[in-house]
Write a protein that holds these residues in place. Structure first.
Motif, PDB file in Angstrom:
ATOM      1  N   PRO A 154      45.205  75.020  57.347  1.00  0.00           N
ATOM      2  CA  PRO A 154      44.544  74.761  56.063  1.00  0.00           C
ATOM      3  C   PRO A 154      45.266  73.663  55.282  1.00  0.00           C
ATOM      4  CG  PRO A 154      44.842  77.094  56.413  1.00  0.00           C
ATOM      5  CD  PRO A 154      45.638  76.401  57.481  1.00  0.00           C
ATOM      6  N   VAL A 155      44.490  72.921  54.519  1.00  0.00           N
ATOM      7  CA  VAL A 155      45.016  71.799  53.745  1.00  0.00           C
ATOM      8  C   VAL A 155      44.865  72.101  52.257  1.00  0.00           C
ATOM      9  CG1 VAL A 155      44.722  69.350  53.205  1.00  0.00           C
ATOM     10  CG2 VAL A 155      44.462  70.150  55.562  1.00  0.00           C
ATOM     11  N   ILE A 156      45.962  71.924  51.516  1.00  0.00           N
ATOM     12  CA  ILE A 156      45.925  72.017  50.058  1.00  0.00           C
ATOM     13  C   ILE A 156      46.080  70.597  49.536  1.00  0.00           C
ATOM     14  CG2 ILE A 156      47.104  72.877  47.997  1.00  0.00           C
ATOM     15  CD1 ILE A 156      47.996  75.301  49.741  1.00  0.00           C
ATOM     16  N   ALA A 157      45.077  70.124  48.806  1.00  0.00           N
ATOM     17  CA  ALA A 157      45.110  68.758  48.280  1.00  0.00           C
ATOM     18  C   ALA A 157      45.816  68.743  46.934  1.00  0.00           C
ATOM     19  CB  ALA A 157      43.689  68.227  48.131  1.00  0.00           C
ATOM     20  N   LEU A 214      50.390  70.350  52.579  1.00  0.00           N
ATOM     21  CA  LEU A 214      50.215  69.895  51.196  1.00  0.00           C
ATOM     22  C   LEU A 214      50.045  68.386  51.254  1.00  0.00           C
ATOM     23  CD1 LEU A 214      53.059  71.705  49.203  1.00  0.00           C
ATOM     24  CD2 LEU A 214      50.630  72.160  49.065  1.00  0.00           C
ATOM     25  N   VAL A 215      48.897  67.897  50.803  1.00  0.00           N
ATOM     26  CA  VAL A 215      48.609  66.474  50.938  1.00  0.00           C
ATOM     27  C   VAL A 215      48.328  65.863  49.577  1.00  0.00           C
ATOM     28  CG1 VAL A 215      47.127  64.774  52.049  1.00  0.00           C
ATOM     29  CG2 VAL A 215      47.663  66.899  53.234  1.00  0.00           C
ATOM     30  N   GLY A 216      49.196  64.935  49.171  1.00  0.00           N
ATOM     31  CA  GLY A 216      49.017  64.238  47.903  1.00  0.00           C
ATOM     32  C   GLY A 216      48.047  63.088  48.072  1.00  0.00           C
ATOM     33  N   LEU A 217      47.015  63.070  47.249  1.00  0.00           N
ATOM     34  CA  LEU A 217      45.996  62.020  47.341  1.00  0.00           C
ATOM     35  C   LEU A 217      45.908  61.285  46.019  1.00  0.00           C
ATOM     36  CD1 LEU A 217      43.547  64.277  49.240  1.00  0.00           C
ATOM     37  CD2 LEU A 217      44.509  62.182  50.162  1.00  0.00           C
ATOM     38  N   GLY A 218      45.547  60.031  46.095  1.00  0.00           N
ATOM     39  CA  GLY A 218      45.545  59.162  44.920  1.00  0.00           C
ATOM     40  C   GLY A 218      44.420  59.426  43.945  1.00  0.00           C
ATOM     41  N   GLU A 219      44.184  58.433  43.097  1.00  0.00           N
ATOM     42  CA  GLU A 219      43.138  58.534  42.077  1.00  0.00           C
ATOM     43  C   GLU A 219      41.797  58.789  42.749  1.00  0.00           C
ATOM     44  OE1 GLU A 219      44.074  58.579  38.960  1.00  0.00           O
ATOM     45  OE2 GLU A 219      46.098  58.188  39.668  1.00  0.00           O
ATOM     46  N   ASP A 229      53.445  77.470  43.757  1.00  0.00           N
ATOM     47  CA  ASP A 229      53.847  78.861  43.955  1.00  0.00           C
ATOM     48  C   ASP A 229      52.608  79.757  44.052  1.00  0.00           C
ATOM     49  OD1 ASP A 229      55.440  81.110  44.194  1.00  0.00           O
ATOM     50  OD2 ASP A 229      55.728  81.330  42.039  1.00  0.00           O
ATOM     51  N   ILE A 230      51.701  79.629  43.085  1.00  0.00           N
ATOM     52  CA  ILE A 230      50.491  80.458  43.065  1.00  0.00           C
ATOM     53  C   ILE A 230      49.638  80.184  44.298  1.00  0.00           C
ATOM     54  CG2 ILE A 230      48.275  80.782  41.867  1.00  0.00           C
ATOM     55  CD1 ILE A 230      49.934  80.267  39.232  1.00  0.00           C
ATOM     56  N   THR A 231      49.449  78.912  44.632  1.00  0.00           N
ATOM     57  CA  THR A 231      48.577  78.556  45.745  1.00  0.00           C
ATOM     58  C   THR A 231      49.150  79.020  47.079  1.00  0.00           C
ATOM     59  OG1 THR A 231      47.867  76.636  44.463  1.00  0.00           O
ATOM     60  CG2 THR A 231      47.266  76.658  46.774  1.00  0.00           C
ATOM     61  N   LEU A 232      50.463  78.842  47.295  1.00  0.00           N
ATOM     62  CA  LEU A 232      51.068  79.281  48.553  1.00  0.00           C
ATOM     63  C   LEU A 232      51.102  80.803  48.650  1.00  0.00           C
ATOM     64  CD1 LEU A 232      53.969  76.726  49.175  1.00  0.00           C
ATOM     65  CD2 LEU A 232      51.685  76.757  50.165  1.00  0.00           C
TER      66      LEU A 232
END
Length: 198
Positions: A80-83, A56-61, A118-121
């Motif tokens: 796999p990466v979830i942004a 899970l990768v938090g990305l800025g604006e 929850d839904i994505t995982l």
């Protein structure tokens, strides 16, 4: 319906408060947080070392920099990466999707984030289960082909042979198929040209 399993999740977010919130949400959903990275650019190296199921990768604006990070993370990450995107800019989201993220979540309140994660995982775990089922099916087909060739028989008879052996030995059909394929590979690769046989 297949039960979704506990996932080993890596979290990266350059905003420490969001990192901690994400970790709390993931743990609250029953998954394991195996690594927390402050520096998003380290995700590739950390996934190679820790072998998470998903990142899970938090990305800025919306920015070219964030899109470059997505490309680098997806290219280097071994999962796999979830942004997690802070903006709801449709053009940015489309571009992020093109870069190869498995899914994206638009960051919001803790409740919104919990529901979205929850839904994505769950979807990801179901996708993994499905990939496993496809892999088992392909293995069984491969084993049937080997048996058809070795015993000059048809597909139905080859499947019966696998099924009967599975029932008699108390082992899973996919395990029997894997053993047939493995032994065939071993026997054919060890046969040297000109060593007789025929």
């Amino acid at each position: 319906m297949p039960e979704t399993h506990h996932l080993r999740v890596l979290i990266a977010n350059e905003k420490r408060d969001r990192l901690e919130l994400l970790a709390e949400v993931v743990v609250g959903l029953g998954h394991d947080v195996i690594a927390r990275e402050i520096y998003v650019k380290e995700v590739g190296a950390v996934t190679a070392r820790e072998h998470p199921d998903v990142a899970l990768v938090g990305l800025g604006e919306s920015s070219a920099h964030a899109l470059e990070l997505i490309s680098a993370i997806v290219r280097e990450a071994s999962c796999p990466v979830i942004a997690i995107l802070h903006g709801g800019d449709p053009a940015y989201i489309r571009e992020a999707a093109k870069r190869g993220v498995f899914a994206y979540i638009v960051d919001g309140s803790p409740d919104e984030l919990q529901s979205a994660i929850d839904i994505t995982l769950q979807r990801f775990a179901e996708y993994q289960n499905l990939q496993g089922a496809f892999g088992r099916r392909a293995l069984i087909e491969q084993a049937k082909g080997i048996l058809m060739s070795q015993h000059s028989t048809d597909a139905d008879r080859a499947f019966e042979m696998l099924r009967d052996h599975s029932q008699n030995s108390g082992r899973k059909l996919s395990d029997i198929a894997a053993a047939v394929v493995d032994s065939h590979l071993l026997l054919t690769s060890s046969a040297r040209p000109g060593s007789g046989g025929g």
